[in-house]
Design a protein around this motif. Structure first.
Motif, PDB file in Angstrom:
ATOM      1  N   LEU A 220      62.711  33.933  26.550  1.00 48.63           N
ATOM      2  CA  LEU A 220      62.337  32.636  27.677  1.00 48.63           C
ATOM      3  C   LEU A 220      61.078  32.069  27.408  1.00 48.63           C
ATOM      4  CD1 LEU A 220      64.001  34.391  30.849  1.00 48.63           C
ATOM      5  CD2 LEU A 220      65.087  32.819  29.207  1.00 48.63           C
ATOM      6  N   LYS A 221      60.021  32.947  27.228  1.00 46.82           N
ATOM      7  CA  LYS A 221      58.857  32.253  27.136  1.00 46.82           C
ATOM      8  C   LYS A 221      58.724  31.015  25.844  1.00 46.82           C
ATOM      9  CE  LYS A 221      53.968  33.556  26.398  1.00 46.82           C
ATOM     10  NZ  LYS A 221      52.926  34.741  26.376  1.00 46.82           N
TER      11      LYS A 221
ATOM     12  N   LYS B  10      60.927  28.074  26.655  1.00 47.90           N
ATOM     13  CA  LYS B  10      60.200  27.089  27.839  1.00 47.90           C
ATOM     14  C   LYS B  10      59.287  26.303  26.944  1.00 47.90           C
ATOM     15  CE  LYS B  10      57.851  27.500  32.243  1.00 47.90           C
ATOM     16  NZ  LYS B  10      57.269  28.213  33.175  1.00 47.90           N
TER      17      LYS B  10
ATOM     18  N   THR C 265      60.984  23.296  25.673  1.00 42.83           N
ATOM     19  CA  THR C 265      61.835  22.574  26.649  1.00 42.83           C
ATOM     20  C   THR C 265      61.200  21.474  27.205  1.00 42.83           C
ATOM     21  OG1 THR C 265      62.956  24.739  27.271  1.00 42.83           O
ATOM     22  CG2 THR C 265      63.186  22.757  28.831  1.00 42.83           C
TER      23      THR C 265
ATOM     24  N   GLN D 119      64.555  23.155  33.701  1.00 39.87           N
ATOM     25  CA  GLN D 119      64.067  24.625  33.853  1.00 39.87           C
ATOM     26  C   GLN D 119      64.663  25.202  32.668  1.00 39.87           C
ATOM     27  OE1 GLN D 119      66.391  26.367  37.265  1.00 39.87           O
ATOM     28  NE2 GLN D 119      68.129  25.620  36.341  1.00 39.87           N
ATOM     29  N   THR D 120      64.189  26.618  32.376  1.00 42.32           N
ATOM     30  CA  THR D 120      64.560  27.097  31.124  1.00 42.32           C
ATOM     31  C   THR D 120      65.750  28.090  31.386  1.00 42.32           C
ATOM     32  OG1 THR D 120      62.065  27.761  30.926  1.00 42.32           O
ATOM     33  CG2 THR D 120      63.528  28.996  29.483  1.00 42.32           C
TER      34      THR D 120
ATOM     35  N   TYR E 186      61.029  31.082  35.120  1.00 44.15           N
ATOM     36  CA  TYR E 186      62.038  30.277  34.132  1.00 44.15           C
ATOM     37  C   TYR E 186      62.983  29.576  34.928  1.00 44.15           C
ATOM     38  CZ  TYR E 186      59.091  33.078  30.919  1.00 44.15           C
ATOM     39  OH  TYR E 186      58.087  33.645  30.234  1.00 44.15           O
TER      40      TYR E 186
END
Length: 452
Positions: free
Chosen positions: A194-195, A198, A201, A206-207, A263
């Motif tokens: 997720l990091k 992100k 993005t 939002q992630t 996230y």
């Protein structure tokens, strides 16, 4: 469909349903005529709850059946998804006004008083039309069995998935050489993914969309991750609650972290996941019924079962299943035709698969046509890793269990309750429900005889 109130998605899915109907050689629209079809000498009245893309696909399959079986007229009726459907079906069965064939979510069968509101299938008749227990996942078939009788014939499983955009993950270095998302085997790995995502993005997105305000989705996600931890609900006799509050707290903390670490953005509300992915967000946790939505948007995307962040593969699964609502004097040509219709749809489920569902009839899964479906072929392994609700009368899609416990999960996810306090409240609620009586037959779960 997995949930109501998805009007925008239903419109998109309907358009996609028209496309996939043509791709499999089925007619896209059915007549649903009240009059007995020309030349037909038997009519089957069939109630279902399929709307949107699912509705179009079901109509296409019914039209194919009509073409192959001109002696049988199918009078199909689509009722409102959720509790209204089950209420009407129960009242019709109790009053001997039930249709000849119906559809239910598998998790609701135990609470529907099999033997009183449902009639068992004749497995010998099903076998004559090509439907045999050996052609189904053993655990899925077993879920439809109550007191040794088959009451629910599985059509599919529908599962919660992790949808991802390949272009964003490619930019973040999160795609493998096979063009699929890198594997995740722990919570730490998931948050590392997720990091990285992100960072790739676009602004204003939002992630991960995860329906953080929705009691049904949050409950389904909880069931998946609690199962990954090996969590249980009740003992074999349904007399004692075995719910593990420590494991539940671990799951609730995991869900909550998506918001606290930034996230999942509360500003987008609970239902923005699919729309965000269409607009460029990397991830959304959604049901497989969203496949036509992303197909219609012509995205380069993939979908996998919910990541095994606790070391064991398990993703929430429910199933649509055919049932025989109780009718006095059931039998004869109409009952034979109902068996024939259900068997036909189950064994011709490529059309159904195009809408995102995993066909229950396993020979379909090995056909070249199914293997060409993407991302369906990417998440078909979910069939062997189903996380389901306990087999008790108050469970199942939109059932009392989700209504009572789902809001508790939401309260923890959005931060209005501490995870450990929410876990204790969940156990207290499970204790209350286990002692309560099914209004359809006045029996508790322990008295229900729902042992396969």
């Amino acid at each position: 469909m997995g949930r109501p109130d998805l009007s925008r998605r239903q419109l998109l899915a309907a358009a996609a349903g028209l496309t996939v109907a043509g791709s499999f050689g089925f007619a896209a629209l059915g007549t649903g005529a009240d009059a007995l079809a020309s030349g037909a000498d038997t009519r089957v009245r069939y109630w279902n709850l399929f709307s949107g893309g699912d509705g179009y696909n079901m109509i296409a399959m019914l039209d194919a059946f009509r073409a192959d079986n001109p002696g049988i007229d199918v009078k199909d009726s689509t009722l409102q998804w959720g509790s209204p459907f089950y209420t009407k079906l129960a009242m019709a069965a109790a009053g001997n006004r039930a249709p000849d064939l119906g559809v239910m979510h598998m998790g609701r069968v135990t609470g529907f008083s099999p033997g009183r509101l449902l009639d068992p299938w004749d497995v010998r008749t099903l076998a004559r039309y090509g439907v045999r227990e050996a052609d189904f996942n053993p655990e899925l078939w077993k879920r439809g069995v109550v007191d040794g009788e088959l009451y629910a014939l599985p059509l599919d499983i529908h599962v919660q998935l992790c949808f991802y955009r390949k272009d964003v993950l490619r930019k973040a270095g999160l795609l493998g050489a096979d063009g699929r998302m890198v594997p995740v085997t722990s919570a730490d790995e998931w948050f590392d993914v997720l990091k990285e995502a992100k960072g790739a993005t676009g602004k204003g997105l939002q992630t991960l969309g995860m329906w953080h305000n929705d009691q049904n989705f949050q409950w389904w996600f909880f069931v998946a991750f609690y199962t990954q931890l090996g969590g249980t609900w009740f003992d074999a006799s349904n007399t004692e609650v075995t719910f593990d509050t420590d494991k539940a707290t671990q799951v609730l903390e995991f869900l909550r972290r998506h918001l606290t670490d930034g996230y999942t953005d509360p500003a987008f509300g609970g239902g923005a996941g699919a729309e965000q992915v269409v607009n460029g967000a990397p991830f959304a946790w959604e049901g497989n019924w969203s496949v036509p939505v992303f197909d219609a948007a012509k995205l380069d995307y993939g979908a996998i079962p919910l990541p095994p962040v606790f070391g064991r593969q398990a993703t929430h699964a429910e199933s649509h299943a055919f049932v025989l609502p109780h009718r006095s004097g059931r039998g004869g040509a109409v009952d034979e035709a109902a068996h024939r219709l259900a068997a036909y749809v189950v064994t011709h489920a490529r059309q159904w698969a195009a809408g995102g569902h995993i066909p229950a009839y396993t020979p379909t899964l090995s056909t070249p046509a199914y293997r060409k479906l993407n991302p369906q072929s990417e998440y078909v392994t979910a069939m062997d890793h189903q996380a389901t609700e306990p087999k008790v009368w108050f469970a199942g899609s939109t059932g009392i269990l989700a209504q009572r416990v789902g809001p508790v999960v939401v309260s923890s996810t959005v931060g209005s309750a501490r995870p450990d306090a929410a876990a204790r409240r969940m156990k207290a609620t499970l204790t209350e429900l286990l002692a309560s009586k099914n209004p359809m037959d006045g029996r508790t779960a322990a008295q229900g005889g729902a042992v396969a």
